[in-house]
Design a protein around this motif. Structure first.
Motif, PDB file in Angstrom:
ATOM      1  N   MET A   2       4.180  14.908 -24.272  1.00 60.82           N
ATOM      2  CA  MET A   2       5.250  14.184 -23.256  1.00 60.82           C
ATOM      3  C   MET A   2       4.575  14.373 -21.722  1.00 60.82           C
ATOM      4  O   MET A   2       4.910  13.303 -21.239  1.00 60.82           O
ATOM      5  N   LYS A   3       4.087  15.559 -21.497  1.00 62.56           N
ATOM      6  CA  LYS A   3       3.341  15.537 -20.133  1.00 62.56           C
ATOM      7  C   LYS A   3       2.289  14.407 -19.843  1.00 62.56           C
ATOM      8  O   LYS A   3       2.401  13.809 -18.979  1.00 62.56           O
ATOM      9  N   LYS A   4       1.448  14.087 -21.057  1.00 62.39           N
ATOM     10  CA  LYS A   4       0.419  13.210 -20.869  1.00 62.39           C
ATOM     11  C   LYS A   4       1.014  11.850 -20.696  1.00 62.39           C
ATOM     12  O   LYS A   4       0.829  11.289 -20.122  1.00 62.39           O
ATOM     13  N   LEU A   5       2.150  11.729 -21.589  1.00 60.83           N
ATOM     14  CA  LEU A   5       2.638  10.392 -21.548  1.00 60.83           C
ATOM     15  C   LEU A   5       3.333  10.118 -20.408  1.00 60.83           C
ATOM     16  O   LEU A   5       3.091   8.988 -19.791  1.00 60.83           O
ATOM     17  N   THR A   6       4.034  11.009 -19.735  1.00 62.37           N
ATOM     18  CA  THR A   6       4.683  10.783 -18.568  1.00 62.37           C
ATOM     19  C   THR A   6       3.707  10.574 -17.239  1.00 62.37           C
ATOM     20  O   THR A   6       3.801   9.786 -16.499  1.00 62.37           O
ATOM     21  N   ALA A   7       2.354  11.323 -17.556  1.00 64.30           N
ATOM     22  CA  ALA A   7       1.442  11.021 -16.353  1.00 64.30           C
ATOM     23  C   ALA A   7       0.754   9.832 -16.662  1.00 64.30           C
ATOM     24  O   ALA A   7       0.668   9.151 -15.599  1.00 64.30           O
ATOM     25  N   ILE A   8       0.581   9.306 -17.942  1.00 64.67           N
ATOM     26  CA  ILE A   8       0.097   7.911 -18.041  1.00 64.67           C
ATOM     27  C   ILE A   8       1.004   6.635 -17.633  1.00 64.67           C
ATOM     28  O   ILE A   8       0.380   5.938 -16.794  1.00 64.67           O
ATOM     29  N   MET A   9       2.484   7.133 -17.895  1.00 64.02           N
ATOM     30  CA  MET A   9       3.306   5.901 -17.229  1.00 64.02           C
ATOM     31  C   MET A   9       3.183   6.120 -15.796  1.00 64.02           C
ATOM     32  O   MET A   9       3.190   4.887 -15.197  1.00 64.02           O
ATOM     33  N   CYS A  10       3.290   7.041 -15.218  1.00 65.34           N
ATOM     34  CA  CYS A  10       3.453   7.094 -13.954  1.00 65.34           C
ATOM     35  C   CYS A  10       1.976   6.513 -13.169  1.00 65.34           C
ATOM     36  O   CYS A  10       2.202   5.723 -12.390  1.00 65.34           O
ATOM     37  N   THR A  11       1.032   6.791 -13.730  1.00 66.03           N
ATOM     38  CA  THR A  11      -0.229   6.289 -12.924  1.00 66.03           C
ATOM     39  C   THR A  11      -0.246   5.080 -13.354  1.00 66.03           C
ATOM     40  O   THR A  11      -0.716   4.174 -12.505  1.00 66.03           O
ATOM     41  N   ALA A  12      -0.024   4.500 -14.658  1.00 67.13           N
ATOM     42  CA  ALA A  12      -0.212   2.846 -14.745  1.00 67.13           C
ATOM     43  C   ALA A  12       0.825   2.251 -13.821  1.00 67.13           C
ATOM     44  O   ALA A  12       0.415   1.161 -13.259  1.00 67.13           O
ATOM     45  N   LEU A  13       1.972   2.593 -13.530  1.00 64.19           N
ATOM     46  CA  LEU A  13       3.020   2.126 -12.683  1.00 64.19           C
ATOM     47  C   LEU A  13       2.463   2.029 -11.232  1.00 64.19           C
ATOM     48  O   LEU A  13       2.494   1.255 -10.376  1.00 64.19           O
ATOM     49  N   ALA A  14       1.847   3.291 -10.812  1.00 59.93           N
ATOM     50  CA  ALA A  14       1.295   3.300  -9.465  1.00 59.93           C
ATOM     51  C   ALA A  14       0.205   2.340  -9.117  1.00 59.93           C
ATOM     52  O   ALA A  14       0.001   1.831  -8.235  1.00 59.93           O
ATOM     53  N   LEU A  15      -0.520   2.057 -10.332  1.00 58.67           N
ATOM     54  CA  LEU A  15      -1.986   1.257 -10.017  1.00 58.67           C
ATOM     55  C   LEU A  15      -1.259  -0.129  -9.910  1.00 58.67           C
ATOM     56  O   LEU A  15      -1.969  -0.737  -9.207  1.00 58.67           O
ATOM     57  N   LEU A  16      -0.335  -0.366 -10.647  1.00 56.14           N
ATOM     58  CA  LEU A  16       0.390  -1.840 -10.572  1.00 56.14           C
ATOM     59  C   LEU A  16       1.142  -2.217  -9.295  1.00 56.14           C
ATOM     60  O   LEU A  16       1.160  -3.045  -8.909  1.00 56.14           O
ATOM     61  N   ALA A  17       1.539  -1.100  -8.688  1.00 52.10           N
ATOM     62  CA  ALA A  17       2.356  -1.230  -7.513  1.00 52.10           C
ATOM     63  C   ALA A  17       1.682  -0.644  -6.132  1.00 52.10           C
ATOM     64  O   ALA A  17       2.388  -0.972  -5.211  1.00 52.10           O
ATOM     65  N   THR A  18       0.587  -0.256  -6.249  1.00 52.18           N
ATOM     66  CA  THR A  18       0.316   0.407  -4.927  1.00 52.18           C
ATOM     67  C   THR A  18      -0.472  -0.693  -3.919  1.00 52.18           C
ATOM     68  O   THR A  18      -1.196  -1.271  -4.465  1.00 52.18           O
ATOM     69  N   PRO A  19       0.268  -0.691  -2.890  1.00 51.49           N
ATOM     70  CA  PRO A  19      -0.203  -1.959  -1.837  1.00 51.49           C
ATOM     71  C   PRO A  19      -1.434  -1.334  -1.253  1.00 51.49           C
ATOM     72  O   PRO A  19      -1.512  -0.152  -0.945  1.00 51.49           O
ATOM     73  N   ALA A  20      -2.256  -2.072  -0.317  1.00 52.26           N
ATOM     74  CA  ALA A  20      -3.201  -1.783   0.613  1.00 52.26           C
ATOM     75  C   ALA A  20      -2.555  -1.735   1.965  1.00 52.26           C
ATOM     76  O   ALA A  20      -1.683  -2.573   2.535  1.00 52.26           O
ATOM     77  N   PHE A  21      -2.597  -0.308   2.474  1.00 53.95           N
ATOM     78  CA  PHE A  21      -1.683  -0.184   3.707  1.00 53.95           C
ATOM     79  C   PHE A  21      -2.777  -0.442   5.041  1.00 53.95           C
ATOM     80  O   PHE A  21      -4.042  -0.173   5.028  1.00 53.95           O
ATOM     81  N   ALA A  22      -1.865  -0.985   5.971  1.00 52.61           N
ATOM     82  CA  ALA A  22      -2.817  -1.413   7.244  1.00 52.61           C
ATOM     83  C   ALA A  22      -2.935  -0.024   7.933  1.00 52.61           C
ATOM     84  O   ALA A  22      -2.211   0.674   7.819  1.00 52.61           O
ATOM     85  N   GLN A  23      -4.186   0.085   8.599  1.00 51.20           N
ATOM     86  CA  GLN A  23      -4.206   1.240   9.316  1.00 51.20           C
ATOM     87  C   GLN A  23      -3.638   1.020  10.756  1.00 51.20           C
ATOM     88  O   GLN A  23      -3.503   0.020  11.326  1.00 51.20           O
ATOM     89  N   LYS A  24      -3.313   2.282  11.205  1.00 50.25           N
ATOM     90  CA  LYS A  24      -2.272   2.089  12.553  1.00 50.25           C
ATOM     91  C   LYS A  24      -3.167   2.284  13.546  1.00 50.25           C
ATOM     92  O   LYS A  24      -3.971   2.936  13.758  1.00 50.25           O
ATOM     93  N   ALA A  25      -3.157   1.016  14.257  1.00 44.59           N
ATOM     94  CA  ALA A  25      -3.937   0.859  15.665  1.00 44.59           C
ATOM     95  C   ALA A  25      -2.821   0.334  16.643  1.00 44.59           C
ATOM     96  O   ALA A  25      -1.903  -0.557  16.384  1.00 44.59           O
ATOM     97  N   PRO A  26      -3.485   0.463  17.799  1.00 35.95           N
ATOM     98  CA  PRO A  26      -2.447  -0.259  18.910  1.00 35.95           C
ATOM     99  C   PRO A  26      -2.376  -1.781  18.725  1.00 35.95           C
ATOM    100  O   PRO A  26      -3.718  -2.407  18.306  1.00 35.95           O
ATOM    101  N   ILE A  27      -1.203  -2.267  18.722  1.00 30.90           N
ATOM    102  CA  ILE A  27      -0.867  -3.739  18.520  1.00 30.90           C
ATOM    103  C   ILE A  27      -0.380  -4.191  19.914  1.00 30.90           C
ATOM    104  O   ILE A  27       0.157  -3.747  20.641  1.00 30.90           O
TER     105      ILE A  27
END
Length: 180
Positions: A2-27
């Motif tokens: 179950m722990k492996k399954l939960t980790a796999i599901m969360c990892t897969a979800l994170a990989l599909l939904a993780t956006p690239a974040f802009a670096q904070k710089a003065p605008i």
């Protein structure tokens, strides 16, 4: 398991939904103002809300689909073990989906996303370009594009899952060998 399954599901979800974040710089203040006006012309807060609603509608099936594919692709599991693992995954999906839903319903989420998106647009477009894009979004065709964008994004995510999933299954099998 179950722990492996939960980790796999969360990892897969994170990989599909993780956006690239802009670096904070003065605008440049003019760019900041133009991007915020652009986001308003796009009705960005509503777009985010609608996109999240589309995601919520398909989240359980996406999570279960990923977990099922990983389980079924594991050559070290017997048919009975796969059936047991899929049943366990089915029981875990509502909990995982509920947790994701709580994140998506956070009222501060849209504002946090806007704060991250402003530098992204400002770093890639001039103020004049941003103003032209905003004018497009205020046009009938731009407004139509914005109205169908949540459905297009959702369907695109499902297509991406269908295309990427076999590759992800192979990677996950190599990362989490059976029997461990």
């Amino acid at each position: 398991m179950m722990k492996k399954l939960t980790a796999i599901m969360c990892t897969a979800l994170a990989l599909l939904a993780t956006p690239a974040f802009a670096q904070k710089a003065p605008i440049d203040p003019a760019a900041d103002k133009a991007v915020r006006a652009l986001l308003d012309s796009m009705n960005y807060r509503k777009l985010i809300k609608d996109s999240f609603a589309q995601m919520r509608a398909t989240m359980p099936q996406m999570i279960l689909g990923n977990a099922t594919a990983v389980i079924n692709a594991n050559p070290r599991l017997t048919a009975a073990q796969k059936k047991t693992a899929i049943a366990a995954a089915e029981k875990k999906v509502p909990e995982v989906a509920a947790r994701v839903q709580r994140v998506l319903e956070d009222p501060a989420l849209a504002e946090e996303m806007i704060e991250e998106v402003v530098p992204l647009y400002a770093s890639r477009f001039t103020v004049a370009e941003i103003e032209q894009i905003a004018a497009f979004h205020r046009s009938p065709v731009g407004a139509k594009m914005l109205s169908v964008m949540p459905q297009i994004m959702n369907e695109s995510m499902l297509i991406g899952q269908k295309v990427i999933n076999p590759r992800m299954v192979k990677i996950m099998q190599e990362a989490v060998p059976a029997g461990k």
